[in-house]
Design an enzyme around this catalytic site. Structure first.
Site, PDB file in Angstrom:
ATOM      1  N   GLY A  52      -8.155   3.652  11.015  1.00 18.25           N
ATOM      2  CA  GLY A  52      -8.687   2.338  10.654  1.00 18.25           C
ATOM      3  C   GLY A  52      -8.717   2.036   9.173  1.00 18.25           C
ATOM      4  CB  THR A  53      -7.326   3.686   6.144  1.00 14.04           C
ATOM      5  OG1 THR A  53      -6.019   3.858   6.708  1.00 14.04           O
ATOM      6  CG2 THR A  53      -8.068   5.002   6.201  1.00 14.04           C
ATOM      7  N   GLY A  54      -6.387   0.835   7.209  1.00 14.10           N
ATOM      8  CA  GLY A  54      -5.787  -0.464   6.902  1.00 14.10           C
ATOM      9  C   GLY A  54      -6.704  -1.612   7.270  1.00 14.10           C
ATOM     10  CB  CYS A  55      -8.806  -2.241  10.269  1.00 18.65           C
ATOM     11  SG  CYS A  55      -7.542  -2.110  11.550  1.00 18.65           S
ATOM     12  CB  THR A  76      -6.825   8.357   7.495  1.00 13.33           C
ATOM     13  OG1 THR A  76      -5.869   8.895   8.419  1.00 13.33           O
ATOM     14  CG2 THR A  76      -7.043   9.334   6.349  1.00 13.33           C
ATOM     15  CE  LYS A 135      -2.046  -1.349   3.710  1.00 12.30           C
ATOM     16  NZ  LYS A 135      -2.944  -1.552   4.871  1.00 12.30           N
TER      17      LYS A 135
END
Length: 264
Positions: free
Chosen positions: A210-213, A208, A176
């Site tokens: 929690g974007t990865g989760c 932003t 990412k």
């Protein structure tokens, strides 16, 4: 016979609701997948930061997985915050015992505010125990640097990092690119042979958390529905883009994204 796709998240609880188990279950639901959970740790946090981390006993994590999988089953699963080496080894053991094939590993290491969510001594266990079981691993660039020991500053660096992580056993690697500069975010998917680039406009916002989760949960949901990998990544990218674009503007720090985001 079940009539709905099933997805299991193995991750920490976020009391603020923007990341972790809460974000995963909201995302599964929005994308039409039945969500189940195995909680690895309780965190006390809000948009301003993480105030406390309370890991669950290792056997509690393993038993949650075992009971869910032996009765309800799962078409795909994902990992998030795993905290320590014992939990990682227990999760890997249950994944193997259940012959889970579609495992998305989101190597959660550090919270937005800087709190450590994976102990240093657990990194080796993540690399040796869990990555070889992963259908897809989804590191951001700081996580990829930690996994590889490389400095990653360019798209070419991302490709080299993807090769290095693939060599650890993951079947597919999604690097990412959100931490690179520029008005366009480029993610790079590597399947061990070919590279696929996926790009989208950068949204300049502090909301932003929690974007990865959320992204990895969307990817897991699509894999649970048997969406082919590249199409699943594209759908997850569209979902997180809309979730950020329409964020509800909550909290005084890194606010959550919109888990009611709608994509075609």
């Amino acid at each position: 016979m079940h009539t709905i796709a099933r997805a299991l998240t193995i991750a920490g609880s976020d009391s603020g609701g923007g990341a972790g188990i809460q974000a995963d279950l909201k995302t599964f639901h929005q994308l039409g997948v039945y969500g189940m959970s195995a909680i690895t740790a309780i965190t006390a946090q809000n948009t301003l930061g993480v105030a406390g981390v309370y890991p669950l006993p290792t056997e509690a994590v393993a038993q949650q997985m075992r009971e869910v999988l032996r009765d309800l089953g799962a078409d795909a699963a994902k990992t998030g915050m795993l905290f320590d080496a014992d939990i990682i080894r227990a999760v890997a053991s249950e994944v193997r015992a259940a012959s889970l094939q579609k495992l998305v590993v989101d190597p959660v290491m550090i919270a937005k505010g800087g709190a450590k969510l994976l102990l240093d001594e657990a990194i080796d266990a993540l690399k040796t125990e869990l990555l070889p079981l992963a259908e897809v691993v989804t590191p951001n660039l700081p996580e990829a640097e930690c996994l590889t020991g490389m400095t990653i500053r360019t798209p070419d660096d991302m490709r080299e990092g993807a090769r290095a992580i693939h060599a650890l056993g993951a079947r597919n690697v999604l690097m990412k690119g959100g931490h690179l500069d520029g008005d366009t975010v480029v993610d790079i998917l590597f399947d061990g042979r070919d590279f696929f680039e996926l790009s989208h406009e950068r949204i300049h916002t502090r909301h932003t958390h929690g974007t990865g989760c959320t992204f990895s949960a969307a990817l897991t949901a699509e894999l649970a529905k048997n969406t082919p990998l590249v199409a699943a990544v594209e759908k997850a990218n569209r979902f997180i883009f809309e979730a950020i674009r329409t964020a509800p503007q909550l909290g005084g720090g890194h606010g959550p994204t919109n888990h009611w985001a709608v994509v075609e």
